[in-house]
Motif scaffolding. Structure first.
Motif, PDB file in Angstrom:
ATOM      1  N   LEU A  47      34.215   1.636  25.028  1.00 27.53           N
ATOM      2  CA  LEU A  47      33.018   2.085  24.331  1.00 27.53           C
ATOM      3  C   LEU A  47      32.026   0.936  24.187  1.00 27.53           C
ATOM      4  CD1 LEU A  47      31.523   4.328  22.691  1.00 27.53           C
ATOM      5  CD2 LEU A  47      32.684   3.410  20.668  1.00 27.53           C
ATOM      6  N   VAL A  48      30.788   1.191  24.538  1.00 23.47           N
ATOM      7  CA  VAL A  48      29.721   0.201  24.395  1.00 23.47           C
ATOM      8  C   VAL A  48      28.890   0.497  23.150  1.00 23.47           C
ATOM      9  CG1 VAL A  48      27.632  -0.771  25.435  1.00 23.47           C
ATOM     10  CG2 VAL A  48      29.595  -0.171  26.887  1.00 23.47           C
ATOM     11  N   ALA A  49      28.475   1.762  23.026  1.00 20.61           N
ATOM     12  CA  ALA A  49      27.637   2.159  21.896  1.00 20.61           C
ATOM     13  C   ALA A  49      27.725   3.664  21.716  1.00 20.61           C
ATOM     14  CB  ALA A  49      26.181   1.746  22.116  1.00 20.61           C
ATOM     15  N   GLY A  50      27.520   4.096  20.477  1.00 21.18           N
ATOM     16  CA  GLY A  50      27.532   5.511  20.178  1.00 21.18           C
ATOM     17  C   GLY A  50      26.461   5.865  19.174  1.00 21.18           C
ATOM     18  N   ILE A  51      26.029   7.121  19.209  1.00 19.95           N
ATOM     19  CA  ILE A  51      25.020   7.587  18.264  1.00 19.95           C
ATOM     20  C   ILE A  51      25.388   9.008  17.843  1.00 19.95           C
ATOM     21  CG2 ILE A  51      23.458   8.339  20.123  1.00 19.95           C
ATOM     22  CD1 ILE A  51      21.120   7.472  18.212  1.00 19.95           C
ATOM     23  N   THR A  52      25.415   9.219  16.536  1.00 17.72           N
ATOM     24  CA  THR A  52      25.789  10.522  16.014  1.00 17.72           C
ATOM     25  C   THR A  52      24.601  11.473  16.001  1.00 17.72           C
ATOM     26  OG1 THR A  52      25.248   9.987  13.727  1.00 17.72           O
ATOM     27  CG2 THR A  52      27.449   9.353  14.512  1.00 17.72           C
ATOM     28  N   SER A  53      24.885  12.713  15.589  1.00 13.13           N
ATOM     29  CA  SER A  53      23.810  13.696  15.482  1.00 13.13           C
ATOM     30  C   SER A  53      22.783  13.282  14.428  1.00 13.13           C
ATOM     31  CB  SER A  53      24.392  15.059  15.143  1.00 13.13           C
ATOM     32  OG  SER A  53      25.124  14.995  13.930  1.00 13.13           O
ATOM     33  N   GLY A  54      23.231  12.507  13.461  1.00  7.39           N
ATOM     34  CA  GLY A  54      22.321  12.007  12.430  1.00  7.39           C
ATOM     35  C   GLY A  54      21.698  10.676  12.766  1.00  7.39           C
ATOM     36  N   SER A  55      21.915  10.237  14.016  1.00  2.78           N
ATOM     37  CA  SER A  55      21.361   8.989  14.536  1.00  2.78           C
ATOM     38  C   SER A  55      21.961   7.731  13.927  1.00  2.78           C
ATOM     39  CB  SER A  55      19.830   8.946  14.414  1.00  2.78           C
ATOM     40  OG  SER A  55      19.238   9.935  15.227  1.00  2.78           O
ATOM     41  N   SER A  56      23.162   7.849  13.359  1.00  2.00           N
ATOM     42  CA  SER A  56      23.901   6.641  13.004  1.00  2.00           C
ATOM     43  C   SER A  56      24.448   6.038  14.283  1.00  2.00           C
ATOM     44  CB  SER A  56      25.054   6.976  12.061  1.00  2.00           C
ATOM     45  OG  SER A  56      24.561   7.452  10.838  1.00  2.00           O
ATOM     46  N   ILE A  69      21.083   1.737  21.315  1.00  2.00           N
ATOM     47  CA  ILE A  69      21.238   3.114  21.741  1.00  2.00           C
ATOM     48  C   ILE A  69      20.271   3.986  20.953  1.00  2.00           C
ATOM     49  CG2 ILE A  69      23.106   3.592  20.091  1.00  2.00           C
ATOM     50  CD1 ILE A  69      24.358   5.409  22.252  1.00  2.00           C
ATOM     51  N   SER A  70      19.706   4.974  21.620  1.00  2.00           N
ATOM     52  CA  SER A  70      18.801   5.902  20.955  1.00  2.00           C
ATOM     53  C   SER A  70      18.909   7.255  21.638  1.00  2.00           C
ATOM     54  CB  SER A  70      17.356   5.384  20.994  1.00  2.00           C
ATOM     55  OG  SER A  70      16.902   5.252  22.326  1.00  2.00           O
TER      56      SER A  70
END
Length: 120
Positions: A47-56, A69-70
């Protein structure tokens, strides 16, 4: 059918920048968690980066402060801005979408990957 298509990879010199994009089609929506992974030959996918539905967001320690990440939910697209690239960032980068109703690995959708090579 869900499809993820990555783009933006290439060859860049150390210290340079690249912006990866992953366009999703099908049933991907704003509630999906979107992630970037990378893999080098003979090693596991990390895993490099992740973004949730709430943009965390969350990042691997090795990329903190350099990668961002965006997501653009209107375009069903996730981005990875990579700055100050290092040779050790060389890898095949994959986009992954995790549905909100299933956290199991087998529920995830994967793209085909885009190659990033950092070399002088």
């Amino acid at each position: 059918q869900v499809q993820l298509v990555e783009s933006g990879g290439g060859l860049v010199q150390p210290g340079g920048s690249l912006r990866l994009s992953c366009a999703a089609s099908g049933i991907i929506g704003s509630r999906y968690e979107l992630n970037w992974y990378r893999q080098t030959p003979g090693k596991q996918r990390d895993l490099v980066a992740g973004i949730t539905s709430g943009s965390s967001t969350n990042y691997a320690d090795s990329v903190k402060g350099r990668f961002t990440i965006s997501r653009d939910n209107a375009k069903n697209t996730v981005y990875l801005q990579m700055n100050n690239l290092k040779p050790e960032d060389t890898a095949l980068y994959f986009c992954m979408a995790q549905p909100p109703n299933c956290r199991a690995t087998y529920c995830a959708y994967w793209g085909q990957g885009t190659q990033v090579t950092v070399s002088s």
